[in-house]
Write a protein that holds these residues in place. Structure first.
Motif, PDB file in Angstrom:
ATOM      1  N   GLY A 238       0.815  -1.215   0.000  1.00 51.00           N
ATOM      2  CA  GLY A 238       0.000   0.000   0.000  1.00 51.00           C
ATOM      3  C   GLY A 238       0.847   1.262   0.000  1.00 51.00           C
ATOM      4  N   GLY A 239       0.605   2.113  -0.970  1.00 49.23           N
ATOM      5  CA  GLY A 239       1.404   3.321  -1.126  1.00 49.23           C
ATOM      6  C   GLY A 239       2.355   3.201  -2.291  1.00 49.23           C
ATOM      7  N   ALA A 240       2.853   2.005  -2.522  1.00 50.55           N
ATOM      8  CA  ALA A 240       3.857   1.835  -3.571  1.00 50.55           C
ATOM      9  C   ALA A 240       3.281   1.262  -4.860  1.00 50.55           C
ATOM     10  CB  ALA A 240       4.975   0.925  -3.069  1.00 50.55           C
ATOM     11  N   ALA A 241       2.178   0.539  -4.729  1.00 50.39           N
ATOM     12  CA  ALA A 241       1.629  -0.139  -5.906  1.00 50.39           C
ATOM     13  C   ALA A 241       0.416   0.619  -6.434  1.00 50.39           C
ATOM     14  CB  ALA A 241       1.225  -1.567  -5.540  1.00 50.39           C
TER      15      ALA A 241
END
Lengths: 466, 466
Positions: A225-228
């Motif tokens: 979560g946050g990166a993808a």
């Protein structure tokens, strides 16, 4: 005495006989959806062909794999326009029978407490009474003048209430015979009892299904979560982008081919006294939600739309999963008006989505149909001609309205026969079509005949070009 | 010779014996999920309690409705901090057995072609080898100095691999006995074989389900399209609004309690050589998608997020329906860090949605859990103390990292015992925990023991306050 006046006088004089003829037709239980009534459907077709032959048409009953069609031709004066009249002789089932005040196939002429008269029986409004308004107009023209002001083809089907399975093949097989300058369809309502209405078209439709894929599997939002990339969020952003703050659709070129409503037309619609609150109130809404500054009638009759019809992505069951979905899908449709090009709209939408895709995301599109709008321009000559003719008959001038529900035959006429349609009907909102105690006002029946007499005269004089 | 040096020397001298002890423990097939091994689980607990008693702990095996707990206490010097060490003695099942090179419960010390040694067997890394690093450190401290630098409670469960059903009731029933200044948990990995890692916390979570209702029934988009509010579009617009163009969450006050990463910490993470492409590449992504200008590590370890975990509305089956839905629903979660207040985040989200609702629309919210982040500040004294102690042992300085997956015990320690946790483990990414040929590097085991010896010394000296 001018010809039209004598035709109208003839109709007035013979209204009793015309009600008797309609009653004869209404007595035939031509329920198309129930095979038990197949013989009655054929009887109704034969009754109509016989009546048209008696008037002077060259009529025939044509077999199909379902219920037969009736096709009847009558010449017009040299150089006169050619109109095709469409109606249907089949009717809805009559259940629940116990709710009928009189027998559905024993038509009654009833006088109401206010003195108005109505014809009660299955098919009185939908569509036997309506189609007979045109037949009676032709009969009076023939009786008074020996001919018709236009070349007329009458085309009646017997499967309208059961999905019209034979319509498309029949039209396809008889393109030349059935092609005319314009189709006249009598299967709709007036605006109100004093105001005739012409429905001049249907909105078109482009259906698209769009699936956005980010990661190749569902991810844990704690870990990623946050990166993808989250395809639901990307899809939501694209959907949000589809409209601007005024409710207009932002696809480049979307409004190409969409004329602004002529001021005169807008004034007419504004003057109809349409109750927006009542219309929206029936579904628990109160405020028009579309393009700002445009009325509900303008929006639903003359403006294109973009609607999300469905969306799904990620976990949608009970409870909660902290998943970042691999895919999100939406079904999106565009209602088209006037000259919008379905393919251009589709292309513009796909480009719009593709341009907004972030890195790593891919998109798949699936097509769900495309049909252009079928709409005569408000200033089309045939429309103005018909409008003037109707306005001469009724207390209030005729209004041109849009259509909500689709009438497949209009699309097929356009697609297969390149023929536009004028939908002119004399039904009223309380006619209870498809329900017990279906009725047709005697006024509708009588002034409907007079209306067609006038329309035929006007088209003969002015032509029937769109 | 300072005390610590002699403790370290003792560990070096006795590494062979410590491997033998670990092997004895590894031979007990304490598979918690399979009732057939319940007796073995109890044997493992008893073995550990016996070993801890032998060291000088006051140890006991405590019955639960499942597998027993081991609790052992040892005093520290007057005024010294109290640490609780957590580990688990149960192991994963061994299927598929045929893929093991040696018997899972016949532990082997294998020498690899590069000369490195590893202990192979089920539980070697997860978690028996890890928990024994701490036990051996205590043993050496006792052997060399007669005491421990801190007051130590060792708490070992036997159900970690089967959902820890007894953990919460046991913690609740023994709050006072198990409360300490800090929990030390040895069940995680190093950053790489040269770099020890301290996981200092877990992101919190707020789960929300939001349902927007417009009309009180599904509508036909031909009849109502343009005039009626579409809840899918409204929901999409709200979701799109939740992030700004830089990927930051736009809820007012969302970043209250979220400190910027200290420059030093950022430099450390940037220097880890984390391969963002490889991390994302495993799920077919390549570009970090979150807040612009922040690395994947920063995003997943120290930044809060808002994610849509699911969305549904309208027609989502095969084909197409031109419906305007009455309702649309999304499941949305927020990962929280540091001092974000779950209730404030929930309130802010609900206000955010409600403010954006157009006329005629209503919204319902359903709560799906709320937990604050559990995270020690980067400058917390206990964290800096542990970090310095680890950095003294390994070739590279210890790094503080975030946690992706959740470790329930950390949350329960915080919630029930108001106790923070330092997660310090010596596993490596290729240890094959939960898989055949699970192994634990001899280096991990040996330097892990030395690491704990140092950490205990440092905490005894500097205290263990968060």
């Amino acid at each position: 005495m001018p010809k039209l006046d004598s035709v109208l006088a003839c109709l007035d004089l013979n209204i009793g006989r015309s009600v008797e003829r309609l009653s004869d037709l209404l007595k035939i239980p031509s329920i198309s959806t129930d095979p038990a009534y197949a013989g009655d459907c054929r009887r109704a077709a034969e009754w109509l062909a016989g009546d048209l032959d008696a008037i002077g048409f060259k009529a025939s009953v044509r077999d199909t794999t379902g219920h037969p069609m009736v096709v009847a031709h009558h010449d017009g004066p040299e150089g006169s326009p050619h109109v095709l009249f469409y109606g249907h002789y089949d009717v809805q089932p009559v259940d629940p029978l116990n709710l009928w005040e009189s027998e559905p196939f024993d038509p009654q002429l009833k006088t109401m407490p206010d003195g108005s008269k109505r014809i009660v029986g299955r098919g009185s409004a939908d569509d036997k009474g309506q189609l007979m308004t045109f037949v009676e107009a032709c009969r009076a023209w023939k009786a008074e003048t020996g001919g018709l002001p236009c070349k007329v083809t009458i085309f009646l089907e017997g499967e309208e209430e059961s999905g019209s399975p034979s319509l498309l093949p029949f039209l396809d097989a008889h393109r030349e015979e059935l092609s005319a300058d314009v189709a006249l369809i009598c299967d709709t309502n007036m605006w109100d009892k004093d105001t005739p209405a012409i429905s001049t078209g249907l909105r078109g439709l482009v259906g698209e299904e769009v699936t956005i894929t980010a990661a190749d599997k569902d991810l844990h939002s704690g870990y990623f979560g946050g990166a993808a990339a989250n395809p639901i969020r990307i899809l939501a952003e694209i959907i949000a982008d589809l409209h601007d703050e005024n409710g207009a659709v932002t696809l480049p070129g979307f409004y190409d081919g969409v004329p602004e409503l002529p001021a005169e037309q807008r004034a007419i619609w504004d003057g109809l006294g349409f109750d927006e609150r009542a219309f929206l109130g029936q579904v628990n809404l109160s405020v028009p939600a579309g393009e700002k500054g445009r009325s509900v009638l303008e929006q639903t009759w003359s403006r294109p739309t973009a609607e999300v019809n469905g969306i799904t992505g990620g976990y949608t069951g009970k409870g909660f999963k902290t998943v970042i979905a691999s895919q999100a899908t939406a079904k999106i449709s565009f209602r088209l008006v006037f000259d919008q090009d379905p393919q251009k709209i589709r292309d513009a939408f796909r480009a719009f989505v593709t341009e907004r895709l972030p890195a790593d995301c891919s998109v798949e599109f699936h097509e769900h149909g495309a049909s252009p709008a079928i709409q005569l321009p408000f200033d089309s000559p045939v429309l103005q001609t018909a409008r003037a003719a109707l306005s001469a008959e009724w207390p209030k001038p005729a209004v041109m309205i849009g259509m909500g529900g689709s009438i497949p035959v209009v699309g097929e006429f356009k697609r297969l026969l390149s023929m536009g349609s004028l939908l002119i009907g004399f039904g009223l909102g309380d006619d209870q079509i498809h329900s017990p105690d279906e009725k047709y006002e005697l006024t509708s029946f009588h002034k409907g005949q007079r209306s067609w007499a006038r329309v035929l005269a006007a088209l003969g004089e002015n032509g029937a070009k769109g």
